[in-house]
Design a protein around this motif. Structure first.
Motif, PDB file in Angstrom:
ATOM      1  N   THR A 171     -16.557  -3.167  -0.203  1.00 19.32           N
ATOM      2  CA  THR A 171     -16.720  -1.758  -0.523  1.00 19.32           C
ATOM      3  C   THR A 171     -16.350  -0.869   0.652  1.00 19.32           C
ATOM      4  O   THR A 171     -16.201  -1.315   1.783  1.00 19.32           O
TER       5      THR A 171
ATOM      6  N   TRP B 201     -18.241   1.331   2.006  1.00 20.76           N
ATOM      7  CA  TRP B 201     -19.364   1.658   2.880  1.00 20.76           C
ATOM      8  C   TRP B 201     -19.500   0.685   4.038  1.00 20.76           C
ATOM      9  O   TRP B 201     -20.231   0.927   4.974  1.00 20.76           O
ATOM     10  N   TRP B 202     -18.812  -0.437   3.980  1.00 20.45           N
ATOM     11  CA  TRP B 202     -18.900  -1.442   5.039  1.00 20.45           C
ATOM     12  C   TRP B 202     -18.212  -0.919   6.299  1.00 20.45           C
ATOM     13  O   TRP B 202     -17.138  -0.345   6.222  1.00 20.45           O
TER      14      TRP B 202
END
Length: 100
Positions: free
Chosen positions: A26, A28-29
């Motif tokens: 994703t 957000w990593w």
């Protein structure tokens, strides 16, 4: 304290150590370099937290030993203290009969 070196090296290195340049997943990593810095911070923190009890025990032991040595020296008479000083200046051992 040597156990904190891997964390420090991971944190201060400006290149990704394992060579991974992309992370599948994703958005957000964190990017690989930021992830490595976070891992280095965590490793460094854990290593230092593990060292704190050892350092506290050493300081307590040194303080107790210092108090014991101070009490031993306070218990000496002036003549005994002068004899120990003279023995030290001659290079004699503290436990020898020359110091008494």
């Amino acid at each position: 304290m040597i156990d904190s070196i891997p964390g420090i090296l991971m944190r201060l290195n400006d290149t990704v150590i394992d060579g991974i340049t992309t992370v599948a997943g994703t958005g957000w990593w964190p990017n690989p370099l930021h992830d490595q810095h976070l891992a280095g911070d965590l490793l460094w923190f854990i290593a230092e937290v593990a060292d704190v009890p050892v350092l506290i025990l050493l300081l307590l032991r040194w303080a107790r030993r210092d108090r014991a040595e101070a009490a031993d020296f306070d218990a000496l008479t002036d003549a005994e203290h002068d004899a120990l000083v003279q023995a030290h200046l001659r290079g004699a051992r503290a436990g020898s009969d020359a110091a008494r």
